[in-house]
Design an enzyme around this catalytic site. Sequence first.
Site, PDB file in Angstrom:
ATOM      1  N   CYS A  87       0.840  -1.205   0.000  1.00 24.02           N
ATOM      2  CA  CYS A  87       0.000   0.000   0.000  1.00 24.02           C
ATOM      3  C   CYS A  87       0.879   1.261   0.000  1.00 24.02           C
ATOM      4  O   CYS A  87       1.373   1.674   1.054  1.00 24.02           O
ATOM      5  CB  CYS A  87      -0.927  -0.017   1.217  1.00 24.02           C
ATOM      6  SG  CYS A  87      -1.996   1.423   1.328  1.00 24.02           S
ATOM      7  N   CYS A 142      -0.430   4.152   2.075  1.00 27.97           N
ATOM      8  CA  CYS A 142      -0.251   3.979   3.517  1.00 27.97           C
ATOM      9  C   CYS A 142       1.205   4.192   3.931  1.00 27.97           C
ATOM     10  O   CYS A 142       1.483   4.832   4.941  1.00 27.97           O
ATOM     11  CB  CYS A 142      -0.644   2.567   3.948  1.00 27.97           C
ATOM     12  SG  CYS A 142      -2.197   1.990   3.279  1.00 27.97           S
ATOM     13  N   ASP A 143       2.129   3.640   3.183  1.00 25.98           N
ATOM     14  CA  ASP A 143       3.514   3.543   3.656  1.00 25.98           C
ATOM     15  C   ASP A 143       4.513   4.409   2.893  1.00 25.98           C
ATOM     16  O   ASP A 143       5.673   4.513   3.310  1.00 25.98           O
ATOM     17  CB  ASP A 143       3.969   2.074   3.601  1.00 25.98           C
ATOM     18  CG  ASP A 143       3.151   1.204   4.546  1.00 25.98           C
ATOM     19  OD1 ASP A 143       2.707   1.729   5.591  1.00 25.98           O
ATOM     20  OD2 ASP A 143       2.944   0.024   4.249  1.00 25.98           O
TER      21      ASP A 143
HETATM   22  C1  LIG Z   1       0.254  -3.596   5.728  1.00 22.48           C
HETATM   23  C2  LIG Z   1      -0.908  -2.648   5.559  1.00 22.48           C
HETATM   24  C3  LIG Z   1      -0.793  -1.340   6.006  1.00 22.48           C
HETATM   25  C4  LIG Z   1      -1.842  -0.465   5.859  1.00 22.48           C
HETATM   26  N1  LIG Z   1      -1.706   0.805   6.348  1.00 22.48           N
HETATM   27  C5  LIG Z   1      -2.748   1.653   6.257  1.00 22.48           C
HETATM   28  C6  LIG Z   1      -2.641   2.972   6.786  1.00 22.48           C
HETATM   29  O1  LIG Z   1      -1.590   3.374   7.305  1.00 22.48           O
HETATM   30  N2  LIG Z   1      -3.724   3.773   6.688  1.00 22.48           N
HETATM   31  C7  LIG Z   1      -4.892   3.372   6.090  1.00 22.48           C
HETATM   32  O2  LIG Z   1      -5.852   4.148   6.038  1.00 22.48           O
HETATM   33  N3  LIG Z   1      -5.005   2.141   5.570  1.00 22.48           N
HETATM   34  C8  LIG Z   1      -3.975   1.267   5.640  1.00 22.48           C
HETATM   35  N4  LIG Z   1      -4.091   0.016   5.108  1.00 22.48           N
HETATM   36  C9  LIG Z   1      -5.355  -0.347   4.437  1.00 22.48           C
HETATM   37  C10 LIG Z   1      -6.397  -0.690   5.508  1.00 22.48           C
HETATM   38  O3  LIG Z   1      -5.855  -1.673   6.365  1.00 22.48           O
HETATM   39  C11 LIG Z   1      -7.660  -1.212   4.859  1.00 22.48           C
HETATM   40  O4  LIG Z   1      -8.151  -0.268   3.925  1.00 22.48           O
HETATM   41  C12 LIG Z   1      -8.738  -1.462   5.909  1.00 22.48           C
HETATM   42  O5  LIG Z   1      -8.262  -2.335   6.916  1.00 22.48           O
HETATM   43  C13 LIG Z   1      -9.987  -2.044   5.285  1.00 22.48           C
HETATM   44  O6  LIG Z   1     -10.895  -2.275   6.300  1.00 22.48           O
HETATM   45  P1  LIG Z   1     -12.052  -3.348   6.178  1.00 22.48           P
HETATM   46  O7  LIG Z   1     -12.802  -3.269   7.445  1.00 22.48           O
HETATM   47  O8  LIG Z   1     -12.775  -3.159   4.903  1.00 22.48           O
HETATM   48  O9  LIG Z   1     -11.337  -4.757   6.013  1.00 22.48           O
HETATM   49  P2  LIG Z   1     -10.158  -5.497   6.762  1.00 22.48           P
HETATM   50  O10 LIG Z   1      -9.365  -4.625   7.640  1.00 22.48           O
HETATM   51  O11 LIG Z   1      -9.463  -6.264   5.691  1.00 22.48           O
HETATM   52  O12 LIG Z   1     -10.929  -6.530   7.685  1.00 22.48           O
HETATM   53  C14 LIG Z   1     -11.627  -7.599   7.129  1.00 22.48           C
HETATM   54  C15 LIG Z   1     -12.180  -8.439   8.253  1.00 22.48           C
HETATM   55  O13 LIG Z   1     -13.030  -9.442   7.699  1.00 22.48           O
HETATM   56  C16 LIG Z   1     -12.767 -10.674   8.327  1.00 22.48           C
HETATM   57  N5  LIG Z   1     -13.167 -11.739   7.410  1.00 22.48           N
HETATM   58  C17 LIG Z   1     -12.701 -12.005   6.162  1.00 22.48           C
HETATM   59  N6  LIG Z   1     -13.344 -13.079   5.650  1.00 22.48           N
HETATM   60  C18 LIG Z   1     -14.244 -13.465   6.602  1.00 22.48           C
HETATM   61  C19 LIG Z   1     -15.194 -14.501   6.674  1.00 22.48           C
HETATM   62  N7  LIG Z   1     -15.368 -15.394   5.693  1.00 22.48           N
HETATM   63  N8  LIG Z   1     -15.929 -14.611   7.813  1.00 22.48           N
HETATM   64  C20 LIG Z   1     -15.795 -13.732   8.832  1.00 22.48           C
HETATM   65  N9  LIG Z   1     -14.910 -12.710   8.800  1.00 22.48           N
HETATM   66  C21 LIG Z   1     -14.141 -12.612   7.708  1.00 22.48           C
HETATM   67  C22 LIG Z   1     -11.274 -10.637   8.643  1.00 22.48           C
HETATM   68  O14 LIG Z   1     -10.963 -11.546   9.684  1.00 22.48           O
HETATM   69  C23 LIG Z   1     -11.125  -9.177   9.060  1.00 22.48           C
HETATM   70  O15 LIG Z   1     -11.437  -9.037  10.418  1.00 22.48           O
HETATM   71  C24 LIG Z   1      -3.050  -0.890   5.236  1.00 22.48           C
HETATM   72  C25 LIG Z   1      -3.165  -2.200   4.776  1.00 22.48           C
HETATM   73  C26 LIG Z   1      -2.110  -3.081   4.940  1.00 22.48           C
HETATM   74  C27 LIG Z   1      -2.259  -4.501   4.450  1.00 22.48           C
END
Ligand SMILES: Cc1cc2nc3c(=O)[nH]c(=O)nc-3n(C[C@H](O)[C@H](O)[C@H](O)COP(=O)(O)OP(=O)(O)OC[C@H]3O[C@@H](n4cnc5c(N)ncnc54)[C@H](O)[C@@H]3O)c2cc1C
Length: 329
Positions: free
Chosen positions: A154, A157-158
């Site tokens: 990302c 992000c980084d």
């Molecule tokens: C290394 C890294 C660094 C990042 N740094 C930043 C940053 O500095 N700032 C920023 O804004 N964004 C950052 N991001 C992006 C950010 O993490 C994502 O945009 C954000 O987490 C998305 O949120 P979400 O709730 O949609 O999904 P996610 O955070 O991906 O959460 C998905 C959830 O769904 C659950 N899940 C998946 N499949 C199932 C299933 N079948 N049954 C039940 N649960 C399930 C998982 O366990 C998880 O809890 C970063 C991403 C990464 C990988």
Amino acid sequence: MDLFKSMELEGDEQNPEIKNIEKVRCLIIGSGPAGYTAAIYAARANLKPVLYTGMQMGGQLTTTTEVDNFPGYPDGITGPEMMEQFKKQAERFGTDIRFGLATGADFSGTPLRVTFDENTRIIADTVIIATGATAKYLGIEAETKYAGMGVSACATCDGFFYRQKDVAVVGGGDTAAEEATYLAGMCKKVYLIVRRSVLRASKAMQERVMKTPNIEILWEHQAIDLFGENGVEGAILVKKKGTLEEETVRIKIDGFFLAIGHTPNSDVFKKYIETDPAGYIKTIPGTSKTKVPGVFAAGDVQDPHYRQAVTAAGSGCMAAIDAERYLAG
Ligand SMILES: Cc1cc2nc3c(=O)[nH]c(=O)nc-3n(C[C@H](O)[C@H](O)[C@H](O)COP(=O)(O)OP(=O)(O)OC[C@H]3O[C@@H](n4cnc5c(N)ncnc54)[C@H](O)[C@@H]3O)c2cc1C
């Protein structure tokens, strides 16, 4: 609205695999910023949400160290700490948080049915899908070794951590071209590592890349390894792999950015929910509504463009409000 009136439990009761059956008003699947924000809003609206965390409690941010761009944390915060605070806030209003993985769904009628861990059936008036998207990696060992120490999926992000440094971006599509251009604005030099001899990115994006003086495209190169003592210091690439001209190239870099796509975690729901060709759940523009009444999607699983914690949280809020209005009829 009592959707349970038309419910038939006989089928579930006869299935020996299903040990528990439970009715809920609002089921939230996923514990990232989208899921927890939906839970905060749904709980405060008295929907008594039940949230299943999936295997990665706290979502993608639990895999990163510093989060510097989420509003409200002027000094930054680590990803795991921030997600712990999201969880506490969701619990404060009574969200029932459980560990479990959605393994099946039946949205053929109301009420909606989702199976967890093959043995628990949740029968819900509303379902908020917030299962995120998983970044694709090349699959080389060094990506794991240097995770959080120079390897990132990302740039938004980084990238900030690599100001005035040399970095490489892997990929040849629009995302790679966008990320390379973004990084070029803050880094000294950006290598764009492209497997083929052409970019898949749109013409406009290609032109931007070509016009940016500090981007160097390494055509027909593939990354096979990374090196460095306490973090990434360089990458080992193979040029023209499998041809007579094949050669090994070493580049010195501080950051290695993957931009080869994401896999939205939508497979379990695909039979009923419309997705785009990449698997992102389609929502009605400006809302979190899917085409199935009572099913809403939030966060990265429905967002091919932004994929940020703050946008995920914002769409989680939308999903809870949409669910509340749906229930209010
Ligand atoms: C290394 C890294 C660094 C990042 N740094 C930043 C940053 O500095 N700032 C920023 O804004 N964004 C950052 N991001 C992006 C950010 O993490 C994502 O945009 C954000 O987490 C998305 O949120 P979400 O709730 O949609 O999904 P996610 O955070 O991906 O959460 C998905 C959830 O769904 C659950 N899940 C998946 N499949 C199932 C299933 N079948 N049954 C039940 N649960 C399930 C998982 O366990 C998880 O809890 C970063 C991403 C990464 C990988």
